[in-house]
Design a protein around this motif. Structure first.
Motif, PDB file in Angstrom:
ATOM      1  N   ALA A  29       0.829  -1.200   0.000  1.00 30.50           N
ATOM      2  CA  ALA A  29       0.000   0.000   0.000  1.00 30.50           C
ATOM      3  C   ALA A  29       0.869   1.258   0.000  1.00 30.50           C
ATOM      4  O   ALA A  29       0.577   2.224  -0.710  1.00 30.50           O
ATOM      5  CB  ALA A  29      -0.917   0.002   1.214  1.00 30.50           C
ATOM      6  N   GLU A  30       1.943   1.223   0.765  1.00 27.82           N
ATOM      7  CA  GLU A  30       2.846   2.371   0.820  1.00 27.82           C
ATOM      8  C   GLU A  30       3.507   2.600  -0.541  1.00 27.82           C
ATOM      9  O   GLU A  30       3.625   3.727  -1.012  1.00 27.82           O
ATOM     10  CB  GLU A  30       3.913   2.136   1.886  1.00 27.82           C
ATOM     11  N   HIS A  56       1.008   4.082  -2.891  1.00 27.48           N
ATOM     12  CA  HIS A  56       0.773   5.484  -2.531  1.00 27.48           C
ATOM     13  C   HIS A  56       1.897   6.371  -3.051  1.00 27.48           C
ATOM     14  O   HIS A  56       1.652   7.461  -3.557  1.00 27.48           O
ATOM     15  CB  HIS A  56       0.644   5.609  -1.014  1.00 27.48           C
ATOM     16  N   LYS A  57       3.139   5.890  -2.939  1.00 24.80           N
ATOM     17  CA  LYS A  57       4.282   6.660  -3.431  1.00 24.80           C
ATOM     18  C   LYS A  57       4.185   6.855  -4.940  1.00 24.80           C
ATOM     19  O   LYS A  57       4.444   7.934  -5.465  1.00 24.80           O
ATOM     20  CB  LYS A  57       5.600   5.972  -3.071  1.00 24.80           C
ATOM     21  N   GLU A  99       1.533   9.425  -5.662  1.00 26.80           N
ATOM     22  CA  GLU A  99       2.013  10.772  -5.347  1.00 26.80           C
ATOM     23  C   GLU A  99       2.972  11.281  -6.429  1.00 26.80           C
ATOM     24  O   GLU A  99       2.956  12.446  -6.784  1.00 26.80           O
ATOM     25  CB  GLU A  99       2.705  10.791  -3.977  1.00 26.80           C
TER      26      GLU A  99
END
Length: 130
Positions: free
Chosen positions: A53-54, A57-58, A61
């Protein structure tokens, strides 16, 4: 019942009672280790999901901030070629509008024609390189 058989039964029961606590402890230990392994596996899965998930997300972004955005390439056209392309596109759009209008009137009259209408033609004085 014979005394001999009765003595054997008593011995078996006593033996089972003596072994009982050991067997029970052994089974409880297996259960505990199984639950610990299950918890560890769940923890690993949770950590892997969090990492994924991280990472997503990166990436989101990065796209959102425009860091990956490519510069739009500007065509290097002469004014004559630009006018020629504009005329060709206008002819193509006019032909498309005419075809749509013919299709609408044909469907409202319940008439089906074999040819949908005039087809757009490419400009004849087009250079080979472009």
């Amino acid at each position: 019942m014979k005394l001999k058989n009765l003595k054997k039964k008593i011995q078996r029961l006593e033996k089972r009672l003596r072994e009982g606590p050991k067997k029970l402890a052994k089974l409880k230990q297996k259960l505990q280790s199984g639950e610990a392994a299950k918890a560890a596996k769940a923890k690993k899965r949770s950590a892997a999901r969090a990492r994924a998930a991280e990472k997503a997300h990166k990436r989101f972004e990065a796209k959102k901030s425009g860091a990956v955005k490519k510069a739009k390439k500007k065509l290097n056209l002469s004014p004559e070629r630009r006018a020629q392309l504009a005329a060709a596109m206008k002819a193509r759009w006019a032909a498309k509008r005419a075809a749509e209008a013919n299709a609408k009137t044909g469907s409202s009259d319940n008439q089906h024609s074999a040819s949908p209408g005039p087809t757009p033609q490419a400009p004849e004085n087009r250079p080979d390189g472009v």
